[in-house]
Motif scaffolding. Structure first.
Motif, mmCIF file in Angstrom:
data_model
loop_
_atom_site.group_PDB
_atom_site.id
_atom_site.type_symbol
_atom_site.label_atom_id
_atom_site.label_comp_id
_atom_site.label_asym_id
_atom_site.label_seq_id
_atom_site.Cartn_x
_atom_site.Cartn_y
_atom_site.Cartn_z
ATOM 1 N N ARG A 87 0.839 -1.214 0.000
ATOM 2 C CA ARG A 87 0.000 0.000 0.000
ATOM 3 C C ARG A 87 0.862 1.247 0.000
ATOM 4 N NH1 ARG A 87 -2.320 3.680 -1.067
ATOM 5 N NH2 ARG A 87 -4.205 4.648 -0.172
ATOM 6 N N TYR A 88 1.980 1.228 0.717
ATOM 7 C CA TYR A 88 2.870 2.386 0.747
ATOM 8 C C TYR A 88 3.526 2.597 -0.612
ATOM 9 C CZ TYR A 88 6.109 5.833 2.594
ATOM 10 O OH TYR A 88 6.786 7.005 2.827
ATOM 11 N N MET A 89 3.924 1.500 -1.263
ATOM 12 C CA MET A 89 4.500 1.605 -2.605
ATOM 13 C C MET A 89 3.488 2.200 -3.587
ATOM 14 S SD MET A 89 7.667 0.543 -2.583
ATOM 15 C CE MET A 89 7.676 1.518 -1.061
ATOM 16 N N GLU A 90 2.239 1.813 -3.417
ATOM 17 C CA GLU A 90 1.180 2.358 -4.271
ATOM 18 C C GLU A 90 1.014 3.852 -4.030
ATOM 19 O OE1 GLU A 90 -3.677 2.014 -4.599
ATOM 20 O OE2 GLU A 90 -2.546 0.332 -3.773
ATOM 21 N N TYR A 91 1.065 4.262 -2.759
ATOM 22 C CA TYR A 91 0.880 5.671 -2.415
ATOM 23 C C TYR A 91 1.988 6.550 -2.999
ATOM 24 C CZ TYR A 91 1.328 9.923 0.353
ATOM 25 O OH TYR A 91 1.499 11.230 0.740
ATOM 26 N N ILE A 92 3.239 6.114 -2.870
ATOM 27 C CA ILE A 92 4.341 6.959 -3.340
ATOM 28 C C ILE A 92 4.603 6.780 -4.838
ATOM 29 C CG2 ILE A 92 5.417 6.967 -1.064
ATOM 30 C CD1 ILE A 92 7.485 5.003 -2.089
ATOM 31 N N GLY A 93 3.922 5.819 -5.471
ATOM 32 C CA GLY A 93 4.056 5.637 -6.917
ATOM 33 C C GLY A 93 5.247 4.811 -7.341
ATOM 34 N N ALA A 94 5.869 4.084 -6.395
ATOM 35 C CA ALA A 94 7.063 3.303 -6.725
ATOM 36 C C ALA A 94 6.751 2.188 -7.715
ATOM 37 C CB ALA A 94 7.678 2.727 -5.450
ATOM 38 N N LEU A 243 12.497 7.841 -11.622
ATOM 39 C CA LEU A 243 12.752 6.433 -11.934
ATOM 40 C C LEU A 243 13.567 5.728 -10.858
ATOM 41 C CD1 LEU A 243 13.457 6.515 -15.781
ATOM 42 C CD2 LEU A 243 11.398 5.762 -14.603
ATOM 43 N N ILE A 244 14.320 6.480 -10.041
ATOM 44 C CA ILE A 244 15.087 5.865 -8.967
ATOM 45 C C ILE A 244 14.177 5.130 -7.992
ATOM 46 C CG2 ILE A 244 15.025 7.931 -7.502
ATOM 47 C CD1 ILE A 244 17.983 5.468 -7.866
ATOM 48 N N TYR A 245 12.898 5.528 -7.962
ATOM 49 C CA TYR A 245 11.932 4.866 -7.077
ATOM 50 C C TYR A 245 11.680 3.417 -7.497
ATOM 51 C CZ TYR A 245 10.324 8.741 -4.123
ATOM 52 O OH TYR A 245 10.242 9.725 -3.180
ATOM 53 N N ALA A 246 12.108 3.050 -8.693
ATOM 54 C CA ALA A 246 11.888 1.680 -9.172
ATOM 55 C C ALA A 246 12.610 0.646 -8.314
ATOM 56 C CB ALA A 246 12.347 1.551 -10.619
ATOM 57 N N ILE A 247 13.653 1.061 -7.590
ATOM 58 C CA ILE A 247 14.384 0.093 -6.760
ATOM 59 C C ILE A 247 13.646 -0.201 -5.456
ATOM 60 C CG2 ILE A 247 16.575 0.892 -7.701
ATOM 61 C CD1 ILE A 247 17.136 2.193 -4.970
ATOM 62 N N SER A 278 12.439 -1.665 4.706
ATOM 63 C CA SER A 278 12.220 -1.153 3.345
ATOM 64 C C SER A 278 11.292 0.052 3.354
ATOM 65 C CB SER A 278 11.636 -2.264 2.465
ATOM 66 O OG SER A 278 12.487 -3.383 2.429
ATOM 67 N N THR A 279 10.302 0.030 4.244
ATOM 68 C CA THR A 279 9.387 1.178 4.348
ATOM 69 C C THR A 279 10.128 2.416 4.812
ATOM 70 O OG1 THR A 279 7.506 -0.270 4.832
ATOM 71 C CG2 THR A 279 7.291 2.055 5.433
ATOM 72 N N PHE A 280 10.992 2.284 5.810
ATOM 73 C CA PHE A 280 11.716 3.448 6.317
ATOM 74 C C PHE A 280 12.731 3.961 5.297
ATOM 75 C CE2 PHE A 280 10.094 1.918 10.430
ATOM 76 C CZ PHE A 280 9.566 3.121 10.908
ATOM 77 N N ILE A 281 13.341 3.072 4.522
ATOM 78 C CA ILE A 281 14.210 3.517 3.429
ATOM 79 C C ILE A 281 13.390 4.310 2.410
ATOM 80 C CG2 ILE A 281 15.569 2.729 1.452
ATOM 81 C CD1 ILE A 281 16.471 0.355 3.176
ATOM 82 N N SER A 282 12.187 3.837 2.123
ATOM 83 C CA SER A 282 11.302 4.532 1.180
ATOM 84 C C SER A 282 10.901 5.905 1.718
ATOM 85 C CB SER A 282 10.049 3.686 0.921
ATOM 86 O OG SER A 282 10.392 2.415 0.412
ATOM 87 N N MET A 283 10.710 6.009 3.030
ATOM 88 C CA MET A 283 10.368 7.306 3.619
ATOM 89 C C MET A 283 11.514 8.312 3.466
ATOM 90 S SD MET A 283 8.309 6.166 7.068
ATOM 91 C CE MET A 283 7.932 7.870 7.552
ATOM 92 N N VAL A 284 12.755 7.809 3.519
ATOM 93 C CA VAL A 284 13.909 8.691 3.278
ATOM 94 C C VAL A 284 13.860 9.229 1.852
ATOM 95 C CG1 VAL A 284 16.422 8.782 3.109
ATOM 96 C CG2 VAL A 284 15.346 7.544 5.004
#
Length: 451
Positions: A87-94, A243-247, A278-284
């Motif tokens: 759900r978090y990946m969906e929210y940030i568009g990753a 595109l860096i969000y793809a990782i 992984s969620t906290f890395i995504s928040m960074v």
């Protein structure tokens, strides 16, 4: 008497689920009825003495508490953390960024059916990181579908491939796979790499070729001649993060596989820990992009929102299925079924195939792989023990076969959703998925027979 009650209850369950009643309530009610019947008949204690409340009647409800407590703390938390991260990946568009990277070469391919096959293979890569049949299918509808149509692929051929986007629940991010690994007492990463991956890779390679010929045959049969400008194209979704969000969607898989027995890592990392890191890395990443600390902190609510939704839809279904399974076992129905199967004089392979066909049929009727698998998974340890085989030998083909039944059901959420978007009947879509899934079933059965 117990068997008669069981038959009536099972028929009622099938009827209620086919009529689209809430499956959690149906399974919970059915399990409670069977447990109450067990108490009335007096055939078996409902709970062991160390778990019992002291009252046989109250133990009917105490069983729910015991199962809920054990599942929420272990398997339930694992599945909820996966759903929360998704759900978090969906929210940030990753997920969109990952798709943009993976799908970019598709735009340069001109041959319609080659493009169709490559789109299928690409979707099978994405399913490892987007563990939602409906979510991935709808993402493909706003990204790949317009590319396919413009390249000269027919609407129904495109839907046939997109409908098979998650034809197999595979990887440490799948709820069914996590439950299967848990039942087999195998690390999810090991279950994926050593048990699922050989079947998944082989079947996927074959199905790409099957789609090429099947969709081409259907197009010829239905008179499709080429690109139809009257087909309404879905507006492509251009909004996505860098595109860096793809990782980001890939990070949990790296952690889960990297710190697993597969690579003999001295560090152990479970799925829940991997998802939170992984969620906290995504928040960074989000803070670096938005430069808004308050918004970044508030974004964490989507993780918990996904976890809560998963509890309401998946974990509750697992517990309800286990209550139903407990009722079947306590009243003696499973013992009768095992004895009857053994008296048929057929081997373990034949019985495994029979169970696979039954569970895929249930998934077809229910339109849900989760509902079917969660209802039967709890029975497999006892059945496997009676057949003198490893649990994984029985559970793996059943778990895989469940997905096939879902993909050919016209009431499956993903099939209904993509058919609605493309303005066609779901029945037309499953006509295009049926032959590929029949081939997939044969491949799965072949793996059973060679073991």
């Amino acid at each position: 008497m117990g068997i008669l009650i069981t038959i009536l209850v099972v028929v009622w369950v099938i009827y209620m689920i086919v009529k689209k009643h809430y499956p959690q309530a149906v399974l919970l009610a059915a399990g409670s009825i069977l447990l109450f019947a067990t108490y009335c008949i007096g055939s078996n204690p409902i709970l062991a003495a160390k778990e019992s409340s002291g009252s046989a009647v109250l133990d009917i409800f105490h069983t729910i508490k015991v199962l809920l407590s054990s599942r929420v703390a272990g398997l339930g938390l694992t599945i909820m953390s996966i759903a929360g991260f998704a759900r978090y990946m969906e929210y940030i568009g990753a997920s969109k960024a990952l798709f943009a990277v993976v799908a970019s070469p598709l735009k340069h391919i001109k041959s319609p059916y080659i493009l169709l096959v490559l789109s299928f293979y690409m979707s099978q890569f994405l399913v490892l990181f987007i563990p939602s049949h409906a979510g991935l299918a709808l993402l493909l509808m706003v990204t790949v579908y317009p590319i396919l149509i413009r390249a000269g692929v027919s609407k129904l051929s495109a839907l046939g491939v997109i409908g098979c986007a998650q034809y197999m629940d595979v990887g440490p991010g799948s709820g069914n796979a996590i439950l299967a690994a848990n039942m087999c007492k195998i690390d999810p990463a090991v279950y994926f790499v050593q048990y699922q991956l050989p079947i998944f890779a082989t079947t996927t390679l074959i199905l790409g070729i099957v789609h090429y010929f099947v969709q081409k045959w259907w197009d010829k049969k239905e008179g499709f001649t080429g690109y139809d400008e009257s087909v309404g194209l879905i507006k492509e979704d251009e909004s996505r993060p860098p595109l860096i969000y793809a990782i980001l969607p890939i990070i949990p898989m790296i952690f889960i596989l990297g710190f697993s027995p597969i690579f003999k890592s001295p560090i152990k990392m479970d799925v829940v820990t991997a998802m939170f890191i992984s969620t906290f890395i995504s928040m960074v990443f989000e803070y670096a992009r938005t430069k808004d600390f308050r918004v970044t902190l508030q974004s964490l609510k989507y993780l918990y929102e996904g976890m809560g939704n998963s509890f309401a839809t998946v974990v509750s279904l697992i517990v309800a299925g286990e209550v139903f399974a407990a009722g079947l076992m306590k009243i003696g129905a499973v013992d009768v079924m095992i004895n009857g199967a053994q008296n048929l004089g057929v081997g373990a392979h034949a019985l495994i195939i029979l169970f696979c066909l039954v569970i895929s049929g249930c998934a077809f009727l229910m339109g849900s792989g989760n509902a079917a698998f969660f209802s039967f998974a709890a029975l497999t340890p006892k059945i496997a023990a009676s057949l003198k085989i490893d649990i994984v030998t029985l559970l793996l083909p059943m778990q895989i076969m469940t997905s096939f039944g879902r993909v050919v059901s016209p009431i499956t959420a993903a099939i209904v959703a993509i058919a609605s978007v493309a303005e066609v009947s779901p029945v037309q879509v499953v006509k295009r998925t049926a032959i590929p899934m029949a081939v997939a079933a044969f491949v799965n059965i072949a793996f059973v027979l060679v073991k």
